[in-house]
Design an enzyme around this catalytic site. Structure first.
Site, short mmCIF file in Angstrom:
data_model
loop_
_atom_site.label_atom_id
_atom_site.label_comp_id
_atom_site.label_asym_id
_atom_site.label_seq_id
_atom_site.Cartn_x
_atom_site.Cartn_y
_atom_site.Cartn_z
N GLY A 14 29.73 28.02 12.44
CA GLY A 14 30.83 28.59 13.47
C GLY A 14 32.30 28.67 13.38
CE1 TYR A 30 30.49 29.32 26.37
CE2 TYR A 30 30.97 31.12 27.85
CZ TYR A 30 31.24 30.66 26.52
OH TYR A 30 31.92 30.39 25.16
#
Length: 285
Positions: free
Chosen positions: A17, A170
């Site tokens: 990523g 998150y």
């Protein structure tokens, strides 16, 4: 960032990523790249990919650690300090996203809520542990990869024991990272170490986005460019304590500017990671 030599940059979460993209970009610019990952096979594969893809001699070294275990974070910092003659930048990029099973509350090795541990406590501890090397290498930079997704921290339930949901965890962890960025930047003024944070891009094509069930909107390169800018741009040499939405100096969640909330968060974080009131805090001229 010292313009007189090729910078040495540590990138966490560099095996896929955004982290992989940042590492490839920095290597192409001539940087010595220190790659962190938790899977030895993927770590060595990315290191070899960078060596093959980069024209000219490329220096790449790897550091293995699971950021869900604070003992491994400390051990990695010890290895970096023992091995590296200098460190010009640290990019705290590794992340635990919302998860494939967002209603399943996961814990770190030390028993902390996983997203708070990986996205906030681990990078904070790593930065603290590497401060002696960063300050000795000054001018140096710390770049914390946060998110535009931010949610107010409830200090009565920081670890989300009630009403848990992965994306909420998150978003809270990323706000905690931003708040710690502001605190560290203020503390380190005068040392030559800058600390900034950013939202790199919205819904990049990453494993975390897909795993949570969201549809990627942009490619990895869209997040690489604003992140590398904070690492390399000479115009930002003295910029510190800022939150950027990609390239724009922006305003984070309101709680990030609450001095009492920041003090409470830092006291809790220092306790969780085992940092004393003055430990790891260099003197400021």
């Amino acid at each position: 960032m010292n313009p007189r030599h090729a910078p040495t940059v540590l990138v966490t979460g560099a095996t896929q990523g955004l982290g992989r993209g940042i590492a490839l970009d920095l290597a192409a610019r001539g940087c010595t790249v220190l790659l962190h990952g938790r899977d030895p096979g993927r770590l060595e594969a990315v290191a070899e990919e960078i060596r093959t893809a980069t024209a000219g001699p490329t220096t790449v070294r790897t550091y293995l650690a699971d950021l869900a275990d604070l003992d491994q974070v400390r051990a990695m910092a010890d290895r970096v300090r023992a091995t590296e003659p200098g460190l010009d930048a640290l990019v705290n990029n590794a992340v635990a996203g919302g998860g494939a099973e967002p209603l399943r509350r996961e814990l770190s090795v030390q028993g902390h809520e996983l997203r708070f541990a990986v996205n906030h406590a681990a990078p904070y501890l790593l930065t603290r542990a590497l401060l002696p090397l960063l300050t000795a290498s000054a001018p140096a930079r710390v770049v914390n990869v946060a998110s535009i997704g931010q949610e107010r921290i409830d200090f009565d339930d920081v670890m989300l024991e009630k009403g848990y949901e992965g994306l909420r965890a998150y978003c809270r962890s990323k706000l905690a990272m931003i708040m710690a960025t502001f605190e560290l930047a203020a503390e380190l003024r005068g040392t030559g170490v800058t600390v900034n944070t950013l939202h790199p891009a919205h819904l990049m094509d990453t494993r975390g986005v897909r795993e949570y069930g969201l549809t990627p909107a942009v490619g990895i390169d869209e997040g690489v460019r604003p992140t590398v800018r904070l690492v390399m741009d000479p115009d930002l040499a003295h910029t510190t304590g800022r939150y950027f939405d990609r390239f724009t100096d922006a305003r984070a969640h309101e709680q990030a500017y609450d001095p009492d909330a920041r003090r409470r968060l830092m006291a809790l974080t220092d306790s969780l990671v085992g940092v004393g009131a003055d430990a790891g805090r260099p003197a400021v001229d």
